[in-house]
Write an enzyme that holds these catalytic residues in place. Structure first.
Site, mmCIF file in Angstrom:
data_model
loop_
_atom_site.group_PDB
_atom_site.id
_atom_site.type_symbol
_atom_site.label_atom_id
_atom_site.label_comp_id
_atom_site.label_asym_id
_atom_site.label_seq_id
_atom_site.Cartn_x
_atom_site.Cartn_y
_atom_site.Cartn_z
ATOM 1 N N GLY A 130 -13.224 10.309 -0.428
ATOM 2 C CA GLY A 130 -13.642 9.550 0.876
ATOM 3 C C GLY A 130 -14.385 8.511 0.494
ATOM 4 O O GLY A 130 -15.261 7.971 1.354
ATOM 5 N N GLY A 189 -14.953 5.324 3.178
ATOM 6 C CA GLY A 189 -15.394 5.666 4.454
ATOM 7 C C GLY A 189 -16.858 5.244 4.684
ATOM 8 O O GLY A 189 -17.318 4.341 3.468
ATOM 9 N N GLN A 190 -17.703 5.413 5.876
ATOM 10 C CA GLN A 190 -18.879 4.838 6.220
ATOM 11 C C GLN A 190 -19.832 5.120 5.097
ATOM 12 O O GLN A 190 -20.656 4.339 4.588
ATOM 13 C CB GLN A 190 -19.132 5.354 7.401
ATOM 14 C CG GLN A 190 -20.447 4.541 8.196
ATOM 15 C CD GLN A 190 -21.429 5.381 8.911
ATOM 16 O OE1 GLN A 190 -21.266 6.478 9.128
ATOM 17 N NE2 GLN A 190 -22.204 4.672 9.738
ATOM 18 N N ILE A 249 -7.400 8.153 -0.147
ATOM 19 C CA ILE A 249 -6.141 8.419 0.135
ATOM 20 C C ILE A 249 -5.140 7.140 0.412
ATOM 21 O O ILE A 249 -5.870 6.325 1.048
ATOM 22 C CB ILE A 249 -6.039 9.567 1.380
ATOM 23 C CG1 ILE A 249 -6.568 8.839 2.599
ATOM 24 C CG2 ILE A 249 -6.596 10.941 0.827
ATOM 25 C CD1 ILE A 249 -6.576 9.929 3.767
ATOM 26 N N TYR A 268 -16.073 20.313 15.319
ATOM 27 C CA TYR A 268 -16.605 19.493 14.204
ATOM 28 C C TYR A 268 -17.789 20.571 13.773
ATOM 29 O O TYR A 268 -18.164 20.892 12.457
ATOM 30 C CB TYR A 268 -17.087 18.344 14.546
ATOM 31 C CG TYR A 268 -17.929 17.476 13.641
ATOM 32 C CD1 TYR A 268 -17.371 16.950 12.725
ATOM 33 C CD2 TYR A 268 -19.279 17.219 13.872
ATOM 34 C CE1 TYR A 268 -17.919 16.020 11.553
ATOM 35 C CE2 TYR A 268 -19.928 16.355 12.767
ATOM 36 C CZ TYR A 268 -19.301 15.969 11.928
ATOM 37 O OH TYR A 268 -20.080 15.012 11.074
ATOM 38 N N LYS A 324 -18.827 22.649 10.364
ATOM 39 C CA LYS A 324 -19.767 22.412 9.697
ATOM 40 C C LYS A 324 -20.863 23.575 9.465
ATOM 41 O O LYS A 324 -21.210 23.777 8.244
ATOM 42 C CB LYS A 324 -20.846 21.473 10.308
ATOM 43 C CG LYS A 324 -20.362 19.748 10.504
ATOM 44 C CD LYS A 324 -20.275 19.202 8.784
ATOM 45 C CE LYS A 324 -19.519 17.864 8.982
ATOM 46 N NZ LYS A 324 -19.291 17.575 7.379
HETATM 47 C C1 AKB Z 1 -20.646 12.134 14.516
HETATM 48 O O1 AKB Z 1 -21.035 11.653 15.619
HETATM 49 O O2 AKB Z 1 -19.736 13.068 14.689
HETATM 50 C C2 AKB Z 1 -21.164 12.070 13.152
HETATM 51 C C3 AKB Z 1 -22.236 13.100 13.174
HETATM 52 C C4 AKB Z 1 -23.706 12.917 13.455
HETATM 53 O O3 AKB Z 1 -22.117 14.092 12.435
HETATM 54 N N1 AKB Z 1 -21.949 10.683 12.804
#
Ligand code: AKB
Length: 318
Positions: free
Chosen positions: A8, A11-12, A35, A143, A147
């Site tokens: 990655g 990415g940022q 990728i 998300y 995590k």
């Molecule tokens: C998001 O906003 O999804 C990310 C994070 C805080 O993990 N920047």
């Protein structure tokens, strides 16, 4: 840490981290994994090796690790929180199947692995103020689910197979080089662009919504320092709270107006982002990171704002 694979890398976080490691470890191979469609360009392409490495392809990861004798993998492939809500299965595939691929390659080849966690690993039932290192983690976003699972799986590989996995829970990250995409905290980057372009900023999260944020140089230092920390001092591994500042949209706007008084702010709430933001901590307690590996941030809201405006101004020709 000498030969490093960054998955990655365009990415940022990856684009800045790859360049930082190339500057700091000139004797090593810092491999920019990418990728197709997200190829490295300019300095990122010209300053070191680059390989197609899709996190969902274990064979590609293993080949790159063997080719460059990689000792450390930074796993930065992810769909951020708001995008992940649109594509939950894709988020699961990248974040979980991708992680297993990396951990397996690391187990077979003796690599250390950094996979970031996030403030997103917490949920509505977590204490929101001074969120402790060890506390309730029942996130409601996909998300967040990935995590928490990342933290657990990374610890599992450490305890079961002695894979040297370490991680930090990143706040929202603010940088002037590469834009984030699809995150809940992205507004805190976009507002600087609007200020310098003289555009009205339309904010997707409400006034009074506090979240932890961090300037990229501090975040990169954390990602490197945790991997260099003395393992005998680490009581935790996956993953450490790290913090530097917490603000709501009004506070960041006021910080920017000190230098760009014309900034205009209007609210158009995005219900997905607002829901996620409301479930995240207002401010984390990072004392374990400070005690176990000496974490300390360098930037606060004002010093970040001055630096952001200077660099972004140069980039935008303002
Ligand atoms: C998001 O906003 O999804 C990310 C994070 C805080 O993990 N920047």
């Amino acid at each position: 840490m000498k030969n490093v694979l960054i998955i990655g890398s365009t990415g940022q976080i990856g684009s800045d981290l790859t360049m930082k490691l190339r500057r700091e470890i000139p004797e090593g191979a810092i491999v920019a994994g990418y990728i197709p469609g997200f190829e490295p360009k300019g300095e990122l392409l010209e300053s070191g090796p680059a390989e197609v490495v899709n996190v969902c392809d274990g064979k590609q990861i293993a080949e790159a690790v063997k080719k460059y004798k990689v000792d450390t993998i930074y796993n930065l492939a992810a769909l951020l929180s708001a995008t992940a809500e649109k594509f939950p299965l894709k988020a699961w595939d990248i974040q979980m199947n991708g992680l297993i691929n990396i951990l397996e390659v690391a187990r077979e080849n003796g690599c250390a692995v950094f996979t970031p966690s996030s403030i997103g690993a917490f949920g509505p039932s977590t204490p929101h103020v001074n969120t402790p290192q060890d506390t309730i983690q029942r996130p409601k976003s996909i998300y967040g689910v990935t995590k928490v699972a990342t933290e657990l799986l990374s610890d599992y590989y450490f305890f079961k197979y002695a894979v040297d996995t370490r991680s930090v829970r990143f706040p929202g990250l603010i940088s002037y080089t590469t834009l984030p995409g699809g995150g809940t905290t992205d507004y805190a980057v976009e507002i600087y662009y609007a200020a310098l372009k003289g555009e009205e900023f339309v904010c997707p999260v409400a006034a009074g919504t506090y979240m932890d944020m961090m300037y990229m140089p501090d975040a990169l230092r954390a990602a490197v320092e945790i991997m260099q920390a003395d393992p005998s001092k680490l009581k935790h591994r996956n993953s450490f709270n790290i913090a530097s500042m917490s603000f709501d949209p009004e506070e960041i706007a006021a910080a920017i107006r000190k230098y760009v008084p014309s900034l205009k702010l209007r609210y158009e709430i995005d219900p997905v982002r607002q829901h996620i933001a409301d479930s995240w901590p207002d401010k984390m307690d990072d004392s374990c990171a400070r005690e176990e590996w000496g974490w300390a941030p360098s930037y606060d809201l004002d010093s970040m704002t001055q630096d952001m405006l200077r660099h972004l101004g140069e980039k935008l020709g303002k």
